[in-house]
Design a protein around this motif. Structure first.
Motif, PDB file in Angstrom:
ATOM      1  N   PRO A 190       2.433  -5.781  -9.083  1.00 41.06           N
ATOM      2  CA  PRO A 190       2.511  -7.077  -8.396  1.00 41.06           C
ATOM      3  C   PRO A 190       2.537  -6.991  -6.875  1.00 41.06           C
ATOM      4  O   PRO A 190       2.136  -7.928  -6.193  1.00 41.06           O
ATOM      5  CB  PRO A 190       3.812  -7.675  -8.934  1.00 41.06           C
ATOM      6  CG  PRO A 190       4.013  -7.033 -10.267  1.00 41.06           C
ATOM      7  CD  PRO A 190       3.488  -5.646 -10.108  1.00 41.06           C
ATOM      8  N   GLY A 191       2.996  -5.858  -6.327  1.00 41.62           N
ATOM      9  CA  GLY A 191       3.037  -5.721  -4.874  1.00 41.62           C
ATOM     10  C   GLY A 191       1.698  -5.392  -4.257  1.00 41.62           C
ATOM     11  O   GLY A 191       1.557  -5.378  -3.038  1.00 41.62           O
ATOM     12  N   GLY A 192       0.692  -5.095  -5.101  1.00 36.71           N
ATOM     13  CA  GLY A 192      -0.659  -4.847  -4.603  1.00 36.71           C
ATOM     14  C   GLY A 192      -1.110  -3.408  -4.636  1.00 36.71           C
ATOM     15  O   GLY A 192      -2.263  -3.114  -4.290  1.00 36.71           O
ATOM     16  N   VAL A 193      -0.242  -2.473  -5.036  1.00 36.23           N
ATOM     17  CA  VAL A 193      -0.613  -1.056  -5.073  1.00 36.23           C
ATOM     18  C   VAL A 193      -1.301  -0.745  -6.400  1.00 36.23           C
ATOM     19  O   VAL A 193      -0.844  -1.172  -7.464  1.00 36.23           O
ATOM     20  CB  VAL A 193       0.628  -0.151  -4.905  1.00 36.23           C
ATOM     21  CG1 VAL A 193       0.219   1.320  -4.922  1.00 36.23           C
ATOM     22  CG2 VAL A 193       1.352  -0.489  -3.604  1.00 36.23           C
ATOM     23  N   LEU A 194      -2.411  -0.007  -6.337  1.00 31.35           N
ATOM     24  CA  LEU A 194      -3.130   0.378  -7.545  1.00 31.35           C
ATOM     25  C   LEU A 194      -2.442   1.580  -8.179  1.00 31.35           C
ATOM     26  O   LEU A 194      -2.264   2.617  -7.539  1.00 31.35           O
ATOM     27  CB  LEU A 194      -4.580   0.724  -7.205  1.00 31.35           C
ATOM     28  CG  LEU A 194      -5.498   1.050  -8.386  1.00 31.35           C
ATOM     29  CD1 LEU A 194      -5.631  -0.136  -9.330  1.00 31.35           C
ATOM     30  CD2 LEU A 194      -6.876   1.495  -7.885  1.00 31.35           C
ATOM     31  N   PHE A 195      -2.051   1.429  -9.444  1.00 27.66           N
ATOM     32  CA  PHE A 195      -1.425   2.492 -10.209  1.00 27.66           C
ATOM     33  C   PHE A 195      -2.404   3.039 -11.234  1.00 27.66           C
ATOM     34  O   PHE A 195      -3.176   2.279 -11.838  1.00 27.66           O
ATOM     35  CB  PHE A 195      -0.183   1.985 -10.953  1.00 27.66           C
ATOM     36  CG  PHE A 195       1.049   1.835 -10.095  1.00 27.66           C
ATOM     37  CD1 PHE A 195       1.055   2.209  -8.757  1.00 27.66           C
ATOM     38  CD2 PHE A 195       2.216   1.311 -10.649  1.00 27.66           C
ATOM     39  CE1 PHE A 195       2.202   2.068  -7.982  1.00 27.66           C
ATOM     40  CE2 PHE A 195       3.367   1.180  -9.886  1.00 27.66           C
ATOM     41  CZ  PHE A 195       3.369   1.557  -8.544  1.00 27.66           C
ATOM     42  N   GLU A 196      -2.366   4.348 -11.436  1.00 28.02           N
ATOM     43  CA  GLU A 196      -3.117   5.008 -12.498  1.00 28.02           C
ATOM     44  C   GLU A 196      -2.128   5.701 -13.423  1.00 28.02           C
ATOM     45  O   GLU A 196      -1.099   6.216 -12.973  1.00 28.02           O
ATOM     46  CB  GLU A 196      -4.079   6.045 -11.917  1.00 28.02           C
ATOM     47  CG  GLU A 196      -4.812   6.863 -12.993  1.00 28.02           C
ATOM     48  CD  GLU A 196      -5.599   8.034 -12.421  1.00 28.02           C
ATOM     49  OE1 GLU A 196      -6.431   8.593 -13.157  1.00 28.02           O
ATOM     50  OE2 GLU A 196      -5.375   8.394 -11.259  1.00 28.02           O
ATOM     51  N   ILE A 197      -2.432   5.707 -14.721  1.00 29.52           N
ATOM     52  CA  ILE A 197      -1.715   6.550 -15.675  1.00 29.52           C
ATOM     53  C   ILE A 197      -2.753   7.512 -16.237  1.00 29.52           C
ATOM     54  O   ILE A 197      -3.806   7.083 -16.714  1.00 29.52           O
ATOM     55  CB  ILE A 197      -1.071   5.729 -16.811  1.00 29.52           C
ATOM     56  CG1 ILE A 197      -0.276   4.557 -16.239  1.00 29.52           C
ATOM     57  CG2 ILE A 197      -0.160   6.613 -17.657  1.00 29.52           C
ATOM     58  CD1 ILE A 197       0.270   3.611 -17.297  1.00 29.52           C
ATOM     59  N   ALA A 198      -2.478   8.809 -16.163  1.00 35.40           N
ATOM     60  CA  ALA A 198      -3.477   9.812 -16.542  1.00 35.40           C
ATOM     61  C   ALA A 198      -2.873  10.862 -17.472  1.00 35.40           C
ATOM     62  O   ALA A 198      -1.713  11.245 -17.320  1.00 35.40           O
ATOM     63  CB  ALA A 198      -4.042  10.492 -15.297  1.00 35.40           C
ATOM     64  N   MET A 239       0.842  -1.184   0.000  1.00 41.84           N
ATOM     65  CA  MET A 239       0.000   0.000   0.000  1.00 41.84           C
ATOM     66  C   MET A 239       0.883   1.242   0.000  1.00 41.84           C
ATOM     67  O   MET A 239       1.992   1.232   0.539  1.00 41.84           O
ATOM     68  CB  MET A 239      -0.918  -0.003   1.222  1.00 41.84           C
ATOM     69  CG  MET A 239      -1.769   1.256   1.373  1.00 41.84           C
ATOM     70  SD  MET A 239      -3.028   1.109   2.673  1.00 41.84           S
ATOM     71  CE  MET A 239      -4.301   0.209   1.777  1.00 41.84           C
ATOM     72  N   ALA A 240       0.390   2.301  -0.610  1.00 40.37           N
ATOM     73  CA  ALA A 240       1.052   3.594  -0.486  1.00 40.37           C
ATOM     74  C   ALA A 240       0.826   4.096   0.933  1.00 40.37           C
ATOM     75  O   ALA A 240      -0.307   4.192   1.395  1.00 40.37           O
ATOM     76  CB  ALA A 240       0.488   4.573  -1.505  1.00 40.37           C
ATOM     77  N   THR A 241       1.900   4.416   1.654  1.00 39.08           N
ATOM     78  CA  THR A 241       1.789   4.672   3.090  1.00 39.08           C
ATOM     79  C   THR A 241       2.213   6.070   3.521  1.00 39.08           C
ATOM     80  O   THR A 241       1.915   6.481   4.644  1.00 39.08           O
ATOM     81  CB  THR A 241       2.631   3.649   3.875  1.00 39.08           C
ATOM     82  OG1 THR A 241       3.947   3.582   3.289  1.00 39.08           O
ATOM     83  CG2 THR A 241       1.985   2.273   3.824  1.00 39.08           C
ATOM     84  N   GLU A 242       2.933   6.805   2.690  1.00 47.36           N
ATOM     85  CA  GLU A 242       3.375   8.156   3.053  1.00 47.36           C
ATOM     86  C   GLU A 242       3.332   9.040   1.809  1.00 47.36           C
ATOM     87  O   GLU A 242       3.729   8.614   0.722  1.00 47.36           O
ATOM     88  CB  GLU A 242       4.807   8.142   3.606  1.00 47.36           C
ATOM     89  CG  GLU A 242       5.011   7.257   4.825  1.00 47.36           C
ATOM     90  CD  GLU A 242       6.477   6.933   5.066  1.00 47.36           C
ATOM     91  OE1 GLU A 242       7.354   7.577   4.443  1.00 47.36           O
ATOM     92  OE2 GLU A 242       6.756   6.019   5.856  1.00 47.36           O
ATOM     93  N   ILE A 243       2.865  10.284   1.978  1.00 47.36           N
ATOM     94  CA  ILE A 243       2.885  11.260   0.891  1.00 47.36           C
ATOM     95  C   ILE A 243       3.805  12.401   1.303  1.00 47.36           C
ATOM     96  O   ILE A 243       3.629  12.985   2.380  1.00 47.36           O
ATOM     97  CB  ILE A 243       1.487  11.821   0.603  1.00 47.36           C
ATOM     98  CG1 ILE A 243       0.517  10.687   0.224  1.00 47.36           C
ATOM     99  CG2 ILE A 243       1.537  12.863  -0.519  1.00 47.36           C
ATOM    100  CD1 ILE A 243      -0.925  11.154   0.094  1.00 47.36           C
ATOM    101  N   GLY A 244       4.806  12.700   0.470  1.00 49.53           N
ATOM    102  CA  GLY A 244       5.750  13.756   0.777  1.00 49.53           C
ATOM    103  C   GLY A 244       5.481  15.013  -0.034  1.00 49.53           C
ATOM    104  O   GLY A 244       5.225  14.939  -1.235  1.00 49.53           O
ATOM    105  N   TYR A 245       5.526  16.173   0.636  1.00 49.77           N
ATOM    106  CA  TYR A 245       5.359  17.465  -0.022  1.00 49.77           C
ATOM    107  C   TYR A 245       6.660  18.261   0.090  1.00 49.77           C
ATOM    108  O   TYR A 245       7.301  18.279   1.142  1.00 49.77           O
ATOM    109  CB  TYR A 245       4.228  18.275   0.626  1.00 49.77           C
ATOM    110  CG  TYR A 245       2.855  17.701   0.397  1.00 49.77           C
ATOM    111  CD1 TYR A 245       2.107  18.063  -0.718  1.00 49.77           C
ATOM    112  CD2 TYR A 245       2.307  16.792   1.286  1.00 49.77           C
ATOM    113  CE1 TYR A 245       0.837  17.536  -0.929  1.00 49.77           C
ATOM    114  CE2 TYR A 245       1.044  16.249   1.083  1.00 49.77           C
ATOM    115  CZ  TYR A 245       0.312  16.638  -0.022  1.00 49.77           C
ATOM    116  OH  TYR A 245      -0.937  16.101  -0.236  1.00 49.77           O
ATOM    117  N   SER A 246       7.022  18.923  -0.978  1.00 50.60           N
ATOM    118  CA  SER A 246       8.227  19.743  -1.006  1.00 50.60           C
ATOM    119  C   SER A 246       7.962  21.096  -0.352  1.00 50.60           C
ATOM    120  O   SER A 246       6.962  21.752  -0.649  1.00 50.60           O
ATOM    121  CB  SER A 246       8.676  19.949  -2.463  1.00 50.60           C
ATOM    122  OG  SER A 246       9.724  20.888  -2.551  1.00 50.60           O
ATOM    123  N   VAL A 247       8.877  21.496   0.536  1.00 48.97           N
ATOM    124  CA  VAL A 247       8.794  22.824   1.163  1.00 48.97           C
ATOM    125  C   VAL A 247      10.175  23.477   1.095  1.00 48.97           C
ATOM    126  O   VAL A 247      11.197  22.786   0.957  1.00 48.97           O
ATOM    127  CB  VAL A 247       8.323  22.752   2.633  1.00 48.97           C
ATOM    128  CG1 VAL A 247       6.900  22.247   2.723  1.00 48.97           C
ATOM    129  CG2 VAL A 247       9.262  21.884   3.478  1.00 48.97           C
TER     130      VAL A 247
END
Length: 234
Positions: free
Chosen positions: A186-194, A1-9
């Motif tokens: 394969p690791g189970g994370v859902l990917f989107e291409i937009a 699962m995606a577990t952390e979202i990083g923002y640039s500051v």
């Protein structure tokens, strides 16, 4: 699962953010460092882990300012996404063989992959935890990770590439402002291409963006019911 979202500051802004988190009773950890970048971890109201990161690469994106948050401390946008996996190897293969990412650093069980296709939002961190239980989508979780492409032609080339790789992928889906494909790596994370096209100015001007609730045509008849459930923003 995606577990952390990083923002640039901007560099030197973490002291400001600590004081602001304390003022608004936000749960956070004291600043730390990884891959040569200082970062501040905090939780949103649903428990999602977010990070403010002083990027070591130059970030010239224009920040959104308010009366309380000026450009010298404001977030610039996404910096990275972190995926937690039992075994990173199959996911690494997708990132490197399909998307062209390369390993640029490693710290114990955290592996940093990046693409040179864009200047910012170029990083995917993989954390390998062999005994971690599979994540379930609910409040405080990330549903999917989106990768951006310029147009439909490139989008469909990726679809062919992913099918040839042996992964299942959706047909192209019209999201009104962009066109999407979805597949589960394969690791189970859902990917989107937009796609970038047709863009968010198809039904309102650039100056009006974000000021009105815009709904796809199929939901316009339900506008009153939808608006009734929305939290008002001032």
């Amino acid at each position: 699962m995606a577990t952390e979202i990083g923002y640039s500051v901007p560099k030197g802004s973490l002291d400001f953010w600590q004081k602001r988190f304390e003022k608004y009773n936000v749960i956070y950890n004291k600043p730390a460092e990884k891959f040569g970048e200082k970062y501040l971890t905090f939780l949103d109201p649903d428990g999602l882990k977010l990070e403010l990161i002083e990027s070591k690469t130059e970030d010239n994106r224009k920040a959104w300012e308010t009366d309380e948050v000026k450009a010298d401390v404001a977030t610039k946008g996404f910096h990275n996404i972190t995926l937690t996996l039992n075994d990173i190897k199959p996911t690494v293969a997708v990132l490197t063989e399909i998307f062209g990412y390369k390993l640029i650093d490693q710290d114990v069980n955290r592996y940093r992959y990046a693409t040179d296709a864009v200047e910012n939002v170029a990083i995917v961190d993989l954390v390998e935890l062999a005994d971690e239980k599979r994540g379930l989508n609910a409040n405080g979780t990330v549903h999917h990770v989106a990768f951006r492409v310029p147009n439909d032609e490139i989008l469909m080339k990726f679809r062919e590439k992913i099918e040839d790789y042996g992964l299942q992928i959706t047909p192209q889906i019209d999201r009104q402002y962009f066109h999407s494909l979805y597949f589960r790596e394969p690791g189970g994370v859902l990917f989107e291409i937009a796609t970038d096209n047709p863009g968010f100015t198809v039904d309102e001007s650039l100056e009006e963006l974000g000021k009105n609730l815009k709904l796809p045509a199929q939901y316009e008849s339900q506008r009153e019911a939808i608006e009734a459930h929305l939290v008002k923003i001032n």
